[in-house]
Scaffold this active site. Structure first.
Site, PDB file in Angstrom:
ATOM      1  N   LYS A 234      31.230  54.682  44.091  1.00 49.19           N
ATOM      2  CA  LYS A 234      30.682  53.321  43.993  1.00 49.19           C
ATOM      3  C   LYS A 234      29.759  53.039  45.164  1.00 49.19           C
ATOM      4  O   LYS A 234      28.796  52.317  45.049  1.00 49.19           O
ATOM      5  CB  LYS A 234      31.833  52.300  43.994  1.00 49.19           C
ATOM      6  CG  LYS A 234      32.643  52.317  42.717  1.00 49.19           C
ATOM      7  CD  LYS A 234      33.505  51.084  42.581  1.00 49.19           C
ATOM      8  CE  LYS A 234      34.731  51.107  43.441  1.00 49.19           C
ATOM      9  NZ  LYS A 234      35.824  51.935  42.956  1.00 49.19           N
TER      10      LYS A 234
HETATM   11  N1  GLU Z   1      41.439  51.633  44.893  1.00 47.96           N
HETATM   12  C1  GLU Z   1      41.306  53.019  44.522  1.00 47.96           C
HETATM   13  C2  GLU Z   1      39.869  53.320  44.148  1.00 47.96           C
HETATM   14  O1  GLU Z   1      39.107  52.417  43.823  1.00 47.96           O
HETATM   15  C3  GLU Z   1      42.182  53.398  43.351  1.00 47.96           C
HETATM   16  C4  GLU Z   1      43.608  53.302  43.679  1.00 47.96           C
HETATM   17  C5  GLU Z   1      44.568  53.742  42.601  1.00 47.96           C
HETATM   18  O2  GLU Z   1      44.270  53.642  41.416  1.00 47.96           O
HETATM   19  O3  GLU Z   1      45.654  54.161  42.992  1.00 47.96           O
HETATM   20  O4  GLU Z   1      39.488  54.464  44.191  1.00 47.96           O
END
Ligand code: GLU
Length: 299
Positions: A234
């Site tokens: 991202k």
């Molecule tokens: N916040 C994490 C990310 O955007 C994903 C965390 C998860 O799904 O355990 O990569």
């Protein structure tokens, strides 16, 4: 008198970090976790993982939520924001410190570099004003688990990762701690996410054990790669999905989840497509790796 509704036996979630707009890879994780939850007759939650303030992009969280809504992926419960949950993480940290399973660490990245960045024992010669907190990983800590998509996994956490950070030197909560505390607090039974997080899972299982929390089931979805074979990120602002034109991106994610393209070929709008998708979705078709590189998806 009405009978209380039993807690659903399946609770899934999508947990984006607001470090940029949702791209084709994040949509695959959102749609995949939604489909698996719906298929199981369970609930699907959204959690904004905004504990990493330095990497947060202003406005990204709201844009991500608007994009999910445009794609018809509506959570079954109010969205949870990690930045409001510091007290829960602090309680977990205090518990780990008081039992000696975690320790305050003054080592800098520079001193650990000599050991490939892996922490086995404190080597700092002077205290720093901003120490981190790490989980102690005893030698020979081997974690194994069965991933529903990627198959049997094993990691020697002491050798490959070492004692790992649960509160960072800059004061931010580490992803590993926050995710484990929240998954347990929200009663998540099934963690469905991109395969880039496969090698974080053994650390999360260790933390669950250290905190006496239940271990969810895991399913790591195929990862979309860019034209150079790298994971989409991202923060690269790579290929954001267009909330004004959801059908093509949903169809692409559907195909990358190994599902038959023709099932959605004639769906006219988002609600119709999601209904068609639910009717045909078969989790056994999800491949371990994606077939297409994203550059090829743009055409
Ligand atoms: N916040 C994490 C990310 O955007 C994903 C965390 C998860 O799904 O355990 O990569």
């Amino acid at each position: 008198m009405s009978t209380p509704v039993p807690a659903p036996s399946y609770r899934g979630r999508f947990a984006p970090s607001p470090t940029g707009d949702l791209h084709a890879g994040s949509l695959l994780a959102a749609f995949g976790s939604w489909l698996l939850a719906r298929h199981a007759g369970g609930r699907w939650l959204v959690r904004v993982e905004d504990v990493d303030a330095p990497r947060e992009v202003p406005g990204a969280a709201q844009r991500q939520l608007q994009t999910l809504a445009a794609f018809g992926l509506h959570p079954d419960e109010p969205v949870v924001f990690q930045h409001q949950r510091g007290a829960l993480y602090q309680a977990a940290l205090d518990q780990l410190l008081s039992t000696g399973q975690a320790f305050v660490c003054h080592c800098s990245r520079t001193v650990l570099a000599a050991n490939g960045g892996i922490h086995r024992a404190c080597v700092a010669t002077a205290p720093r004003p901003d120490p981190a907190v790490r989980l102690r990983v005893e030698d020979g800590t081997l974690i194994t688990f069965d991933d529903a998509i990627q198959g049997p996994q094993r990691q020697d956490v002491a050798r490959d990762v070492g004692d790992f950070v649960i509160r960072r030197a800059d004061g931010c909560w580490a992803y590993q701690l926050a995710v484990v505390v929240d998954d347990a607090d929200q009663g998540i039974t099934d963690v469905v996410r991109g395969a880039d997080l496969l090698d974080s899972t053994p650390r999360q299982i260790l933390l669950q054990r250290a905190l006496g929390l239940p271990q969810p089931r895991y399913a790591h979805l195929p990862l979309l790669l860019d034209a150079h074979g790298r994971k989409l990120s991202k923060t690269d602002a790579a290929h954001p999905v267009d909330p004004n034109n959801p059908l093509p991106a949903l169809r692409t994610a559907w195909r990358e989840l190994g599902q038959p393209a023709e099932a959605l070929a004639t769906s006219l709008d988002v609600p119709g497509l999601l209904t068609d998708a639910q009717a045909v979705f078969d989790p056994r078709r999800i491949p371990a790796t994606a077939s297409t590189k994203v550059a090829a998806l743009q055409h």
